[in-house]
Enzyme design. Structure first.
Site, PDB file in Angstrom:
ATOM      1  CG  HIS A   1       3.030  14.875 -13.104  1.00  0.00           C
ATOM      2  ND1 HIS A   1       2.715  13.917 -12.164  1.00  0.00           N
ATOM      3  CD2 HIS A   1       3.822  15.781 -12.460  1.00  0.00           C
ATOM      4  CE1 HIS A   1       3.288  14.237 -10.999  1.00  0.00           C
ATOM      5  NE2 HIS A   1       3.968  15.360 -11.159  1.00  0.00           N
TER       6      HIS A   1
HETATM    7  C1  TV1 Z   1       2.829  29.488 -11.803  1.00  0.00           C
HETATM    8  C2  TV1 Z   1       3.338  30.368 -10.857  1.00  0.00           C
HETATM    9  C3  TV1 Z   1       2.523  28.184 -11.473  1.00  0.00           C
HETATM   10  C4  TV1 Z   1       3.560  29.940  -9.544  1.00  0.00           C
HETATM   11  C5  TV1 Z   1       2.433  26.415  -9.778  1.00  0.00           C
HETATM   12  C6  TV1 Z   1       2.785  23.913  -7.001  1.00  0.00           C
HETATM   13  C7  TV1 Z   1       2.719  27.735 -10.150  1.00  0.00           C
HETATM   14  C8  TV1 Z   1       2.666  26.005  -8.482  1.00  0.00           C
HETATM   15  C9  TV1 Z   1       3.251  28.620  -9.181  1.00  0.00           C
HETATM   16  C10 TV1 Z   1       2.367  24.620  -8.101  1.00  0.00           C
HETATM   17  C11 TV1 Z   1       3.185  26.950  -7.563  1.00  0.00           C
HETATM   18  C12 TV1 Z   1       1.608  22.596  -8.219  1.00  0.00           C
HETATM   19  C13 TV1 Z   1      -1.447  21.804  -8.421  1.00  0.00           C
HETATM   20  C14 TV1 Z   1      -3.659  23.103  -8.427  1.00  0.00           C
HETATM   21  C15 TV1 Z   1      -3.741  21.333  -9.501  1.00  0.00           C
HETATM   22  C16 TV1 Z   1      -2.685  22.271  -9.148  1.00  0.00           C
HETATM   23  C17 TV1 Z   1       8.323  17.818 -13.035  1.00  0.00           C
HETATM   24  C18 TV1 Z   1      -5.997  22.344  -9.045  1.00  0.00           C
HETATM   25  C19 TV1 Z   1       4.045  27.480  -5.417  1.00  0.00           C
HETATM   26  C20 TV1 Z   1       7.634  16.792 -12.210  1.00  0.00           C
HETATM   27  C21 TV1 Z   1       3.822  19.558 -10.483  1.00  0.00           C
HETATM   28  C22 TV1 Z   1       3.039  20.149  -9.340  1.00  0.00           C
HETATM   29  C23 TV1 Z   1       5.063  18.804 -10.060  1.00  0.00           C
HETATM   30  C24 TV1 Z   1       1.737  20.699  -9.810  1.00  0.00           C
HETATM   31  C25 TV1 Z   1       5.865  18.328 -11.259  1.00  0.00           C
HETATM   32  C26 TV1 Z   1       0.931  21.361  -8.703  1.00  0.00           C
HETATM   33  C27 TV1 Z   1       6.934  17.291 -10.935  1.00  0.00           C
HETATM   34  N1  TV1 Z   1       2.274  22.673  -7.095  1.00  0.00           N
HETATM   35  N2  TV1 Z   1       3.457  28.197  -7.915  1.00  0.00           N
HETATM   36  N3  TV1 Z   1       1.639  23.774  -8.858  1.00  0.00           N
HETATM   37  N4  TV1 Z   1      -4.664  22.457  -9.252  1.00  0.00           N
HETATM   38  N5  TV1 Z   1      -0.369  21.719  -9.205  1.00  0.00           N
HETATM   39  O1  TV1 Z   1      -1.418  21.550  -7.235  1.00  0.00           O
HETATM   40  O2  TV1 Z   1       6.400  16.146 -10.336  1.00  0.00           O
HETATM   41  O3  TV1 Z   1       7.881  17.805 -10.041  1.00  0.00           O
HETATM   42  O4  TV1 Z   1       3.408  26.542  -6.284  1.00  0.00           O
HETATM   43 ZN    ZN Z   2       7.833  16.588  -8.432  1.00  0.00          ZN
END
Ligand code: TV1
Ligand code: ZN
Ligand code: CA
Length: 393
Positions: free
Chosen positions: A146
């Site tokens: 990303h």
């Molecule tokens: C801290 C503590 C951060 C608990 C993040 C899930 C947390 C997430 C957390 C989380 C979570 C996301 C969004 C919302 C955009 C945000 C390595 C407006 C239980 C490659 C990245 C996902 C995936 C990001 C990375 C996503 C990869 N999902 N708990 N955060 N905002 N962010 O939705 O592709 O795997 O979830």
């Molecule tokens: Zn992922």
């Protein structure tokens, strides 16, 4: 011990450093670098290091990172300290500089060291492929798809994949990038949007309003102008919750097989995010370790030089299972290793079930309802085949 031997006339290299695995994103953050330690311990318990060239990786240099990332972003990333940004408790996701310091991409101690080791791991893997010293190079510490030129995103700060592909492009005319992480590989797609020297293909859960990052629709195939060489060179495979091994394997082989015929890549970069497995803390699919691994086996069968990267994966015991199994596929030992996790494997109790291949029921309380109809999957394949009619090399 398990009849693990070096494959004849075939070299697999494994690139890792225990230093990377010591970093923490924070107590509740889903990304756990420690999963790399668990993976390595399982690989070792099965005796796989005997069949590979094992390299302890280094930190990538500032100049190496600068091949993709902007200097102002790198300067900030290398100097920002956790205490520089007192977090706003009320609005943990509020706008921050370069998207650093929010809940997804926190500033933690040793962050720059962690990022440059991940990039060093992928760059070392790419150099072994470029110099023809490895046939498959394994970089489980990379795969952070990303990250943007000047911005962190979705747990990714440095796009090690883009850096590695730039290295491959020095020797190979065309690189095929394949991404089986449950999230859309947006950063890699964007970086190579305007070139026909890289084709990007991402399989992901797609639901713009509710699932990160919200991009990667079926119709998004690169620049709309036919004059732009990148036109038709971005392939997106948007999927819904609950896809099974059988559906995913058929889809993968049909799409990647046709791409191989039409695009004729000279090397493959495969991102193996393990959050597409059943029971992942953030994922939504019903893939088993065998179905995930089948993608690696199919890519290997194409006989092209290949880097395999890690990526997402938020249930560490399943990440370790998948990446250890995929390491065994790379060295051709997948039919020789026993399904039962070795008695002497460290942290054996972390695996809960002592098998490399848990059933769906063992992976989660209740398997997800499958929302992918065979009809829709046939439409997706038809659309992709249609795009590929515009591609010939
Ligand atoms: C801290 C503590 C951060 C608990 C993040 C899930 C947390 C997430 C957390 C989380 C979570 C996301 C969004 C919302 C955009 C945000 C390595 C407006 C239980 C490659 C990245 C996902 C995936 C990001 C990375 C996503 C990869 N999902 N708990 N955060 N905002 N962010 O939705 O592709 O795997 O979830
Ligand atoms: Zn992922
Ligand atoms: Ca993906």
């Amino acid at each position: 011990e398990y009849g693990i031997v070096r494959p004849k006339g075939y070299t697999v290299s494994y690139h890792a450093t225990p230093e990377m695995e010591k970093h923490h994103f924070g107590q509740t953050h889903p990304m756990k670098p420690w999963r790399l330690t668990l993976t390595k311990s399982l690989v070792t318990a099965y005796g796989m290091p005997f069949a590979m060239d094992n390299y302890v990786t280094r930190e990538a240099t500032y100049e190496e990172l600068n091949a993709f990332h902007s200097s102002d972003y790198l300067d900030y990333l290398s100097t920002a300290a956790p205490e520089d940004q007192p977090r706003d408790i009320e609005n943990p996701d509020k706008e921050v500089k370069y998207n650093l310091g929010g809940s997804d991409c926190p500033l933690f101690h040793g962050l720059y060291n962690y990022c440059s080791m991940s990039a060093g791991c992928s760059l070392d893997a790419a150099r072994k492929i470029s110099s023809n010293q490895s046939d498959i190079a394994i970089a489980w510490g990379g795969g952070l798809h990303h990250a943007k030129r000047y911005e962190a995103s979705g747990f990714c700060y440095i796009n090690d994949i883009v850096l590695a592909i730039l290295q491959l492009l020095r020797t190979f005319p065309r690189v095929l990038y394949i991404d089986i992480d449950v999230h859309h590989g947006d950063g890699v797609e964007e970086a190579f949007f305007s070139t026909d020297r890289v084709m990007t293909v991402s399989f992901h859960k797609y639901h713009p309003e509710t699932f990160f990052p919200g991009t990667g629709a079926l119709e998004d195939n690169g620049p709309k102008s036919e004059n732009n060489p990148g036109a038709h060179h971005a392939i997106n495979v948007p999927l819904q919750d609950g896809i099974t091994d059988e559906q995913y394997e058929a889809l993968f082989e049909s799409i990647i097989g046709t791409i191989n015929e039409r695009y004729r890549p000279s090397a493959i970069a495969l991102q193996c995010g393990a959050d597409s497995l059943a029971g992942d803390r953030l994922g939504r699919f019903n893939l088993r370790v065998q179905g995930h691994g089948a993608c690696v086996r199919y890519c290997k069968s194409l006989g092209l030089p290949m880097i395999v990267f890690g990526g997402g994966g938020y249930t560490p015991r399943n990440v370790a299972r998948a990446w250890a199994y995929e390491t065994s596929i790379a060295i051709g030992a997948d039919t020789r290793i026993p399904e039962t996790i070795p008695d002497h494997a460290p942290w054996r109790e972390h695996f809960i079930h002592d098998t490399l291949f848990p059933t769906l029921e063992q992976s989660m309380n209740e398997p997800r309802h499958n929302r992918n109809s065979d009809k829709r999957l046939r439409e997706i394949v038809a659309h992709v085949h249609e795009q590929l009619r515009f591609v010939s090399h």
